[in-house]
Design an enzyme around this catalytic site. Structure first.
Site, PDB file in Angstrom:
ATOM      1  N   GLU A  38       0.815  -1.214   0.000  1.00 23.80           N
ATOM      2  CA  GLU A  38       0.000   0.000   0.000  1.00 23.80           C
ATOM      3  C   GLU A  38       0.847   1.261   0.000  1.00 23.80           C
ATOM      4  OE1 GLU A  38      -3.244   0.300  -0.359  1.00 23.80           O
ATOM      5  OE2 GLU A  38      -3.671  -1.851  -0.289  1.00 23.80           O
ATOM      6  N   ASP A  77      -6.908   7.719  -5.389  1.00 21.14           N
ATOM      7  CA  ASP A  77      -6.215   6.540  -5.916  1.00 21.14           C
ATOM      8  C   ASP A  77      -6.460   6.400  -7.416  1.00 21.14           C
ATOM      9  OD1 ASP A  77      -8.713   5.325  -6.259  1.00 21.14           O
ATOM     10  OD2 ASP A  77      -8.372   3.774  -4.757  1.00 21.14           O
TER      11      ASP A  77
END
Length: 167
Positions: free
Chosen positions: A38, A47
């Site tokens: 991550e 994102d």
């Protein structure tokens, strides 16, 4: 080999574990991989599919105007991992005694969500006792925004390798 999984020494799992021990082991195994996959960003961002995200892939309730501390990021990661793990257990109860498979599924659900996992070929195969086939099905989840993403392909290979551990 870059995609081969090697558990950290402090997360070594030996023999058959009780449910509580397996769950604790799965969290200990999953967290380092989640941190690496991550990455941590203390400042919120959108994102790849434009979802507000912060810290270690945390979504939901993200204040885009706020900077998060390292301690907040660590707490969010642990809480998110436990939430995803418990959600996965509801779909595949037999994961309760399989720390490596549970850790791999916990990492996977960070991207596809618990509901995506519960509807997946992975969950169907695991519920049928077809553990290797379930692990192999991780490769199906390498897309974002309708296209194959190399980073997701590599991540799924790492998660699959973890899932196959001990089978």
């Amino acid at each position: 080999m870059a995609s081969e999984y090697r558990p950290p020494a402090k997360a070594k799992v030996v023999g058959t574990l009780g449910a509580g021990s397996a769950i604790a082991a799965a969290i200990a195994i999953a967290l380092p991989g989640l941190k690496a996959d991550e990455g941590k960003r203390n400042d919120p961002y959108l994102d790849i599919v434009k979802v507000p995200t912060v810290c270690y892939g945390h979504t939901g309730g993200v204040d885009m105007k706020r900077r998060y501390t390292d301690a907040q990021c660590d707490a969010q990661l642990r809480g998110d991992a436990e939430t995803h793990l418990r959600g996965a257990l509801k779909c595949v109860p037999a994961l309760e005694h399989r720390p490596y498979q549970l850790a791999a599924v916990t990492r996977l659900t960070f991207n596809i969500g618990v509901s995506g996992f519960c509807r997946s070929t992975i969950a169907r195969q695991m519920n049928a006792g077809q553990w290797r086939a379930g692990c192999d099905a991780f490769a199906m989840w390498d897309r974002a925004g309708g296209r194959v993403v190399r980073g997701l392909t590599l991540r799924r290979q790492r998660e699959r390798a973890l899932c196959l551990t001990g089978l």
